[in-house]
Scaffold this active site. Sequence first.
Site, PDB file in Angstrom:
ATOM      1  N   HIS A 267       0.778  -1.328   0.167  1.00 17.41           N
ATOM      2  CA  HIS A 267      -0.056   0.121   0.000  1.00 17.41           C
ATOM      3  C   HIS A 267       0.819   1.804  -0.112  1.00 17.41           C
ATOM      4  O   HIS A 267       0.725   1.943   0.534  1.00 17.41           O
ATOM      5  CB  HIS A 267      -0.949  -0.021   1.264  1.00 17.41           C
ATOM      6  CG  HIS A 267      -2.056  -1.186   1.556  1.00 17.41           C
ATOM      7  ND1 HIS A 267      -3.331  -1.642   0.520  1.00 17.41           N
ATOM      8  CD2 HIS A 267      -0.807  -2.895   2.619  1.00 17.41           C
ATOM      9  CE1 HIS A 267      -3.065  -2.526   1.200  1.00 17.41           C
ATOM     10  NE2 HIS A 267      -1.764  -3.496   2.180  1.00 17.41           N
TER      11      HIS A 267
ATOM     12  N   SER B 291      14.333  21.417 -16.647  1.00 14.54           N
ATOM     13  CA  SER B 291      13.674  22.435 -16.969  1.00 14.54           C
ATOM     14  C   SER B 291      14.043  23.531 -17.942  1.00 14.54           C
ATOM     15  O   SER B 291      15.727  23.852 -17.004  1.00 14.54           O
ATOM     16  CB  SER B 291      12.925  22.618 -15.448  1.00 14.54           C
ATOM     17  OG  SER B 291      12.107  23.729 -15.928  1.00 14.54           O
TER      18      SER B 291
ATOM     19  N   LYS C 287      15.522  21.494 -11.599  1.00 23.78           N
ATOM     20  CA  LYS C 287      15.124  20.311 -11.576  1.00 23.78           C
ATOM     21  C   LYS C 287      16.100  18.947 -12.645  1.00 23.78           C
ATOM     22  O   LYS C 287      17.284  19.179 -13.340  1.00 23.78           O
ATOM     23  CB  LYS C 287      13.856  20.593 -13.171  1.00 23.78           C
ATOM     24  CG  LYS C 287      12.876  21.162 -11.756  1.00 23.78           C
ATOM     25  CD  LYS C 287      11.913  20.913 -11.325  1.00 23.78           C
ATOM     26  CE  LYS C 287      11.011  19.680 -11.924  1.00 23.78           C
ATOM     27  NZ  LYS C 287      10.231  19.747 -11.803  1.00 23.78           N
TER      28      LYS C 287
END
Length: 466
Positions: free
Chosen positions: A163, A284, A290
């Site tokens: 999960h 980016s 990034k």
Amino acid sequence: MNNQFEKKAEAWSARFSEPVSELVKRYTASVDFDKRLAFSDIEGSLAHADMLAAVGILKDSDLQAIQQGMAQIRAEIEDGRFEWKLDLEDVHLNIEARLTALIGDAGKRLHTARSRNDQVATDIRLWLRGEIDRIVALLRELQVALASVAARHAGTIMPGFTHLQVAQPVTFGHHLLAYVEMFARDVERLLDARKRVNRLPLGAAALAGSSYPVDRERVARTLGFEGVAQNSLDAVSDRDFAIEFCAAASLVMIHISRLSEELILWMSPRVGFIDLPDRFCTGSSIMPQKKNPDVPELARGKTGRVTGHLSGLLMLMKGQPLAYNKDNQEDKEPLFDTVDTLVDTLTIFADMVTGIQVREARMLQAAAEGFSTATDLADYLVKKGLPFRDAHEAVAHAVRKAADAGKDLADLALTELQAFSKLIGDDVYEVLKLEGSVAARAHLGGTAPVQVARQAQAVLDRLKPV
Ligand code: ARG
């Protein structure tokens, strides 16, 4: 030389009183994409001509002319000199027209006892068989790459999740070997589908078979097919083999997509378990900080494209009456694109997986944070005689106490732990350690470093080229 064929571009044009419009010509033509089948088409034609000569339908001199003509056409295609003509609709008619231009009447005799319907079905099968072999080889390379990293990280501890919540500690090598299993099943599936790809339709002619004494077994032997399609109607209309291939390919991509999702997650600065080499990432244009995992993201996206091709082919077949219908010309682009997407993706992934940089400290820290050894504590109590359900409850209380205090289980003092069960002794701290937890699972398929090292080595021994 008789040039009637050249004069009337379409092979059937004597039957027609008006030409098709330019748009209809473009709409019905397939040469722009099916020229990719050219070498398979030549191979199939040579096997067919050989058979025609062997049963006495074709003179030996015609066979020789066909062989020489085809050798020249092959060379022209290889050198990019071959002139593909849209007017000639598809790869089959283009090659046949060129052959006739080169060798005259012998070229026109090649199509005896054959139709483009059984010809195209043969070509796709020959081509796909080769591509399956290439994809299987790439899947093996990817498994080797995964197993090599797994061998290096047989003892690297990370949190295992259910999960997406920290569940129990596992080893990074164990996690990677899970993907080796998935790709091993993909190889099995592809090799099984290959058996049904590898059957000969040729001899079915348009749909009803041929009135000539054709020797289909001989053609099958020449082309390396494992069997001969047993019903001429089925032979020209069957595309199950292409659908099966796309189904197996879809599962390959779904496994790639799951791996991609994990790589993306692991690489997120929030998680920070791994880094990927710069050559698989981009920056980016606006945010200088990034480093984006473009390759896994694109692979995840391309999975939609491949599974889309599978449903496209399923819909293509749905409701088609026997035998051949022109609908089937639409089988090629999805099939080609599926192969191209798989080949590129697997090639890149084998390289990328090898370059994964593992942040062992981050993994270890994350495994230590989520009470991942709570189950080990319960098992410890069971071994001391407590029924499992009672042990489970005692540990749940201990976890709650530790969580409230902002501590891990191993940070609780022995007296604090003993408040939950008198059975707890000072040997408990061994059990609460991550190393002890993974090492205890040393059975076949378990996460213990010894087991993972053994399994990774077995994969490498089996697959690594010597
Ligand atoms: N280009 C066609 C295809 O890909 C070849 C078979 C054409 N047969 C026909 N009867 N029109 O399916």
